[in-house]
Design an enzyme around this catalytic site. Sequence first.
Site, PDB file in Angstrom:
ATOM      1  N   SER A  45     -24.863  -4.609  26.503  1.00 48.60           N
ATOM      2  CA  SER A  45     -24.621  -5.272  27.786  1.00 48.60           C
ATOM      3  C   SER A  45     -23.263  -5.960  27.870  1.00 48.60           C
ATOM      4  O   SER A  45     -22.777  -6.240  28.968  1.00 48.60           O
ATOM      5  CB  SER A  45     -25.719  -6.294  28.074  1.00 48.60           C
ATOM      6  OG  SER A  45     -25.631  -7.403  27.201  1.00 48.60           O
ATOM      7  N   LYS A  56     -23.992 -13.626  27.300  1.00 51.61           N
ATOM      8  CA  LYS A  56     -23.373 -13.094  28.503  1.00 51.61           C
ATOM      9  C   LYS A  56     -22.090 -13.879  28.793  1.00 51.61           C
ATOM     10  O   LYS A  56     -21.820 -14.906  28.184  1.00 51.61           O
ATOM     11  CB  LYS A  56     -24.305 -13.208  29.716  1.00 51.61           C
ATOM     12  CG  LYS A  56     -25.692 -12.591  29.538  1.00 51.61           C
ATOM     13  CD  LYS A  56     -25.683 -11.076  29.545  1.00 51.61           C
ATOM     14  CE  LYS A  56     -27.093 -10.512  29.359  1.00 51.61           C
ATOM     15  NZ  LYS A  56     -27.091  -9.043  29.269  1.00 51.61           N
TER      16      LYS A  56
END
Length: 275
Positions: free
Chosen positions: A41, A101
């Site tokens: 990701s 993230k």
Amino acid sequence: MASKKSEGGVLDTLKTVVYALLLAGLIRTLFFQPFYIPSGSMKPTLLVGDFLFVNKFAYGYSAESCPLGLCPFDGRIWFTEPERGDIVVFAHPANGTDYIKRLIGLPGDTIQMQGGRLIINGEMLPLAPAETFEEIYEDQQATRPQCANGTVSLGAICQKEQFVETLPNGVEHMVLNIADRSSDNTPVYTVPEEHYFFMGDNRDNSIDSRFFNRMQISEFRTSLSGPPAFNGGGVGFVHRDLLIGKANLVVLSAAGTSLFKPWNWRLDRFFEWVE
């Protein structure tokens, strides 16, 4: 006499081991936490198989900063506001799993995606084409990469479009595009006080703040201009008490299926600073 010396030597060794374990526990609790990248990701910034250290005192301390949540206080102490563009490890709001993230939205910001372009506070961010991102289509731990160039066979080249995105504070970072997907178009999100909005750099292969989980749907519905995107593992908005630390340094990295196979090590990523 020899027996007493032998017993003394064993006792000294045990003391050394205990002190070392206590020191390691203290360092992990207060300063740095190891983190392993299990998914794609955050490509191209972080790769599957990267092993890095997280700076736990970057944003102060909360219960999530301590192993098993054992810090003897509520809330957050010595808090320092994170900066837009930081790569942050945090606890998932619903299940407590550690996620990593990039910080995109600060409290009070409005965030939206339109046609794969990021809009912050009504301004569409600059996006400049960069060299195509290429990797081998192969097993990467428990996953395989997603490709923009169609179905490819094992060992072939997997490609993705790559762009340089510039955040409002001037931070530049790479993002990837695989295909047109529903997550490329979102409602307007208004980030609540004491919360943050996170996204993966691999935009089409990231479950992040664009998606809400069932627990959050009713709580944050008023912070959206339209129906919230739902995903059972969605991240939604992340409260500041869930922040664990800032990713600082990739220490080791390995391609393939295991970090413990030296022939798979990516030596060029050893001791690389995270940006």
